[in-house]
Design a protein around this motif. Structure first.
Motif, PDB file in Angstrom:
ATOM      1  N   VAL A 275      -6.053 -10.524   5.801  1.00 45.29           N
ATOM      2  CA  VAL A 275      -6.395  -9.906   4.503  1.00 45.29           C
ATOM      3  C   VAL A 275      -6.347  -8.434   4.578  1.00 45.29           C
ATOM      4  O   VAL A 275      -5.954  -7.809   3.532  1.00 45.29           O
ATOM      5  CB  VAL A 275      -7.381 -10.596   3.932  1.00 45.29           C
ATOM      6  N   MET A 276      -7.213  -8.025   5.579  1.00 48.22           N
ATOM      7  CA  MET A 276      -7.785  -6.542   5.450  1.00 48.22           C
ATOM      8  C   MET A 276      -6.488  -5.761   6.030  1.00 48.22           C
ATOM      9  O   MET A 276      -6.207  -4.686   5.422  1.00 48.22           O
ATOM     10  CB  MET A 276      -8.778  -6.429   6.603  1.00 48.22           C
ATOM     11  N   SER A 277      -5.693  -6.138   6.819  1.00 47.82           N
ATOM     12  CA  SER A 277      -4.252  -5.649   7.150  1.00 47.82           C
ATOM     13  C   SER A 277      -3.430  -5.377   5.934  1.00 47.82           C
ATOM     14  O   SER A 277      -2.865  -4.375   5.857  1.00 47.82           O
ATOM     15  CB  SER A 277      -3.641  -6.323   8.375  1.00 47.82           C
ATOM     16  N   ILE A 278      -3.275  -6.701   5.135  1.00 48.01           N
ATOM     17  CA  ILE A 278      -2.473  -6.317   3.962  1.00 48.01           C
ATOM     18  C   ILE A 278      -2.993  -5.060   2.931  1.00 48.01           C
ATOM     19  O   ILE A 278      -2.183  -4.226   2.429  1.00 48.01           O
ATOM     20  CB  ILE A 278      -2.291  -7.676   3.207  1.00 48.01           C
ATOM     21  N   VAL A 279      -4.305  -5.245   2.840  1.00 50.23           N
ATOM     22  CA  VAL A 279      -5.072  -4.132   1.927  1.00 50.23           C
ATOM     23  C   VAL A 279      -4.506  -2.886   2.679  1.00 50.23           C
ATOM     24  O   VAL A 279      -4.183  -1.841   1.789  1.00 50.23           O
ATOM     25  CB  VAL A 279      -6.517  -4.524   1.629  1.00 50.23           C
ATOM     26  N   ALA A 280      -4.842  -2.669   4.038  1.00 47.33           N
ATOM     27  CA  ALA A 280      -4.643  -1.527   4.731  1.00 47.33           C
ATOM     28  C   ALA A 280      -3.240  -0.998   4.507  1.00 47.33           C
ATOM     29  O   ALA A 280      -3.037   0.219   4.132  1.00 47.33           O
ATOM     30  CB  ALA A 280      -5.022  -1.644   5.991  1.00 47.33           C
ATOM     31  N   ALA A 281      -2.455  -2.071   4.543  1.00 52.62           N
ATOM     32  CA  ALA A 281      -0.796  -1.525   4.527  1.00 52.62           C
ATOM     33  C   ALA A 281      -0.463  -0.936   3.132  1.00 52.62           C
ATOM     34  O   ALA A 281       0.065   0.118   3.215  1.00 52.62           O
ATOM     35  CB  ALA A 281       0.070  -2.725   4.841  1.00 52.62           C
ATOM     36  N   PHE A 282      -1.103  -1.634   2.192  1.00 50.10           N
ATOM     37  CA  PHE A 282      -1.040  -1.397   0.886  1.00 50.10           C
ATOM     38  C   PHE A 282      -1.612   0.322   0.577  1.00 50.10           C
ATOM     39  O   PHE A 282      -0.876   1.165  -0.126  1.00 50.10           O
ATOM     40  CB  PHE A 282      -1.489  -2.191  -0.195  1.00 50.10           C
ATOM     41  N   LEU A 283      -2.760   0.351   0.967  1.00 55.04           N
ATOM     42  CA  LEU A 283      -3.365   1.683   0.725  1.00 55.04           C
ATOM     43  C   LEU A 283      -2.425   2.746   1.755  1.00 55.04           C
ATOM     44  O   LEU A 283      -2.243   3.968   1.057  1.00 55.04           O
ATOM     45  CB  LEU A 283      -4.769   1.541   1.234  1.00 55.04           C
ATOM     46  N   ILE A 284      -2.070   2.381   2.811  1.00 56.35           N
ATOM     47  CA  ILE A 284      -1.194   3.389   3.490  1.00 56.35           C
ATOM     48  C   ILE A 284      -0.004   3.792   2.867  1.00 56.35           C
ATOM     49  O   ILE A 284       0.383   5.016   2.794  1.00 56.35           O
ATOM     50  CB  ILE A 284      -0.956   2.863   5.067  1.00 56.35           C
ATOM     51  N   ILE A 285       0.623   2.830   2.208  1.00 52.38           N
ATOM     52  CA  ILE A 285       1.990   3.145   1.458  1.00 52.38           C
ATOM     53  C   ILE A 285       1.487   3.973   0.596  1.00 52.38           C
ATOM     54  O   ILE A 285       2.195   4.966   0.041  1.00 52.38           O
ATOM     55  CB  ILE A 285       2.467   1.738   1.031  1.00 52.38           C
ATOM     56  N   ASN A 286       0.469   3.806  -0.317  1.00 54.73           N
ATOM     57  CA  ASN A 286       0.156   4.620  -1.449  1.00 54.73           C
ATOM     58  C   ASN A 286      -0.294   5.926  -0.694  1.00 54.73           C
ATOM     59  O   ASN A 286       0.027   6.987  -1.558  1.00 54.73           O
ATOM     60  CB  ASN A 286      -1.243   4.206  -2.183  1.00 54.73           C
ATOM     61  N   VAL A 287      -0.864   6.168   0.096  1.00 52.49           N
ATOM     62  CA  VAL A 287      -1.362   7.491   0.655  1.00 52.49           C
ATOM     63  C   VAL A 287       0.038   8.349   1.036  1.00 52.49           C
ATOM     64  O   VAL A 287       0.287   9.475   0.757  1.00 52.49           O
ATOM     65  CB  VAL A 287      -2.192   7.263   2.056  1.00 52.49           C
ATOM     66  N   ALA A 288       1.029   7.299   1.660  1.00 54.23           N
ATOM     67  CA  ALA A 288       2.179   8.118   2.073  1.00 54.23           C
ATOM     68  C   ALA A 288       2.780   8.773   0.871  1.00 54.23           C
ATOM     69  O   ALA A 288       3.349   9.876   0.869  1.00 54.23           O
ATOM     70  CB  ALA A 288       2.979   7.169   2.780  1.00 54.23           C
ATOM     71  N   LEU A 289       2.997   7.742  -0.086  1.00 54.97           N
ATOM     72  CA  LEU A 289       3.519   8.244  -1.511  1.00 54.97           C
ATOM     73  C   LEU A 289       2.960   9.407  -2.125  1.00 54.97           C
ATOM     74  O   LEU A 289       3.657  10.346  -2.619  1.00 54.97           O
ATOM     75  CB  LEU A 289       3.919   7.113  -2.579  1.00 54.97           C
ATOM     76  N   GLY A 290       1.563   9.403  -2.004  1.00 54.56           N
ATOM     77  CA  GLY A 290       0.814  10.553  -2.634  1.00 54.56           C
ATOM     78  C   GLY A 290       1.124  11.620  -1.924  1.00 54.56           C
ATOM     79  O   GLY A 290       1.206  12.884  -2.633  1.00 54.56           O
ATOM     80  N   ILE A 291       1.151  11.805  -0.625  1.00 53.41           N
ATOM     81  CA  ILE A 291       1.336  13.075   0.206  1.00 53.41           C
ATOM     82  C   ILE A 291       2.724  13.548  -0.115  1.00 53.41           C
ATOM     83  O   ILE A 291       2.744  14.784  -0.209  1.00 53.41           O
ATOM     84  CB  ILE A 291       1.318  12.543   1.654  1.00 53.41           C
ATOM     85  N   PHE A 292       3.821  12.547  -0.154  1.00 53.44           N
ATOM     86  CA  PHE A 292       5.292  13.075  -0.433  1.00 53.44           C
ATOM     87  C   PHE A 292       5.158  13.629  -1.870  1.00 53.44           C
ATOM     88  O   PHE A 292       5.846  14.755  -2.085  1.00 53.44           O
ATOM     89  CB  PHE A 292       6.056  11.929  -0.453  1.00 53.44           C
ATOM     90  N   GLY A 293       4.444  12.778  -2.643  1.00 52.14           N
ATOM     91  CA  GLY A 293       4.409  13.483  -4.250  1.00 52.14           C
ATOM     92  C   GLY A 293       3.725  14.986  -4.428  1.00 52.14           C
ATOM     93  O   GLY A 293       4.356  15.850  -5.121  1.00 52.14           O
ATOM     94  N   VAL A 294       2.689  15.048  -3.640  1.00 53.00           N
ATOM     95  CA  VAL A 294       1.848  16.411  -3.763  1.00 53.00           C
ATOM     96  C   VAL A 294       2.682  17.463  -3.095  1.00 53.00           C
ATOM     97  O   VAL A 294       2.779  18.528  -3.781  1.00 53.00           O
ATOM     98  CB  VAL A 294       0.371  16.125  -3.190  1.00 53.00           C
ATOM     99  N   LEU A 295       2.968  17.039  -1.837  1.00 51.75           N
ATOM    100  CA  LEU A 295       3.902  18.176  -1.376  1.00 51.75           C
ATOM    101  C   LEU A 295       5.215  18.574  -2.041  1.00 51.75           C
ATOM    102  O   LEU A 295       5.547  19.598  -2.150  1.00 51.75           O
ATOM    103  CB  LEU A 295       4.225  17.843   0.128  1.00 51.75           C
TER     104      LEU A 295
END
Length: 396
Positions: A275-295
């Motif tokens: 469960v924690m791994s799934i939540v972590a994967a979801f947050l990592i995807i959000n962070v990756a998209l956020g970094i792409f978007g901000v830059l």
């Protein structure tokens, strides 16, 4: 240069605040996942402490009408002899209901040597108990027939409890108490058993003690451990079931295999990690998209600035490095805050895990976040480096 970058990021703190929070949340979840995973792996590589491969559990309920202790003793001793007499049975013995890899637990508070240990696992078994499970004595001895006729309070503890109370000194011959229970005060330790991971491969061996079964235990016993020949098949299992059903009329008989119970318990243990791994994967995807978007947003907003820098001689690599460095500094803000909270876990001994587990999880989480941010910022940085000065200034 870093001072200049810090000023740029601080001036845009409102724009970067959401990204900082996302990275912080991802870091904390990653820290928890790594800590859980490292601890589980450390426990997994340790021996389980028993030979469970060909051990079965017979679960039953006492359906006998008589409550006379002598009659029950004769009956259940005869039943155990009949089970042992079967050609494919190597050994068998009575046990309390909290057999290995079950969800049944019995705990008590133990005090000895000026120390109090809460939540000590309590197990009960007969003289055949450790032979059926293949456990090993590290010091002293297991119970024998003479002990079951003795009125002296004696017990066997595991090595984890021995180290917690007595450290490196010998525990055999010393005494302990069951909390405030005066009837079990001055209980003598006659042996130290090896650590057994009763809660599966991924859980550590907890502090435990093993009590002897007296004749009065037949009133409440509901489990028999049976070590069978590796060639024992379904036909033998059927014969064993019929033997129990014929002996205990109107009783609910159930046969379980310890290897199957271990697999089921391991799956149950790994559910939080999944469960924690799934939540972590979801947050990592959000962070990756956020970094792409901000830059990407920064590149489009700062095309004039980038074009001017290129026009006065800045190389494409320096422009790209600036954007990557800005992303890494934003991540650093999040990691500083996250590391502050993470170091509290070993300092406060949260969840009673070794400090090395937390420190290694902290290092891995920091490394993972930096690698993620670096990867996600490389392509936008490359795009910024490809901007032509003339085109950017013309658009501006």
């Amino acid at each position: 240069m870093f001072k200049h970058l810090f000023k740029l990021i601080w001036n845009k703190k409102k724009q970067n605040s959401l990204l900082i929070v996302e990275i912080l949340l991802s870091f904390m979840v990653l820290f928890a996942v790594f800590a859980f995973g490292i601890n589980s792996y450390r426990n997994y590589v340790k021996p389980i402490g028993i030979n469970y491969e060909h051990v079965w559990v017979i679960n039953y309920n006492n359906s006998l009408k008589t409550q006379n202790s002598d009659s029950l003793t004769l009956f259940y001793e005869g039943l155990l002899r009949n089970i042992k007499a079967m050609p494919q049975v190597i050994d068998a013995g009575y046990s309390s209901s909290n057999v290995p890899f079950s969800t049944s637990h019995t705990n008590n508070t133990i005090s000895a040597n000026g120390k109090e240990v809460p939540s000590v696992n309590q197990f009960s078994g007969d003289i055949n108990y450790i032979n059926v499970l293949g456990a090993k004595m590290q010091a002293g001895r297991w119970y024998n027939k003479e002990d079951f006729a003795s009125k002296q309070n004696i017990t066997v503890i595991n090595n984890a409890l021995k180290e917690k109370i007595f450290g490196n000194t010998d525990a055999v011959g010393k005494y302990l108490n069951y909390g405030d229970d005066k009837t079990h005060s001055k209980t003598k330790i006659i042996g130290v058993l090896n650590d057994i991971k009763f809660n599966g491969d991924y859980q550590r061996a907890e502090v435990s003690m093993y009590n002897r079964l007296d004749t009065g235990a037949y009133h409440w016993l509901t489990s028999i451990l049976v070590k069978v020949d590796p060639k024992a098949d379904a036909a033998f299992e059927s014969r064993l079931y019929k033997l129990m059903a014929n002996a205990l009329k109107n009783s609910n008989i159930e046969l379980e295999h310890l290897p199957n119970k271990l697999v089921a318990y391991n799956k149950f243990t790994l559910v939080p990690l999944i469960v924690m791994s799934i939540v972590a994967a979801f947050l990592i995807i959000n962070v990756a998209l956020g970094i792409f978007g901000v830059l990407w947003y920064n590149i489009n907003k700062r095309r004039g600035e980038i074009g001017l820098r290129r026009a006065i001689g800045a190389s494409g690599n320096s422009v790209s490095s600036q954007l990557v460095a800005e992303a890494l500094i934003v991540a650093t803000f999040s990691l500083i805050i996250g590391a502050f909270f993470a170091v509290q876990f070993p300092l406060l001994n949260v969840f009673d895990l070794p400090a090395s587990v937390y420190l290694l999880a902290l290092a891995l989480a920091i490394l993972f976040i930096y690698i993620l941010v670096l990867i996600c910022s490389l392509y936008p940085g490359k795009q910024a480096a490809a901007i032509y000065p003339a085109v950017a200034l013309h658009e501006e």
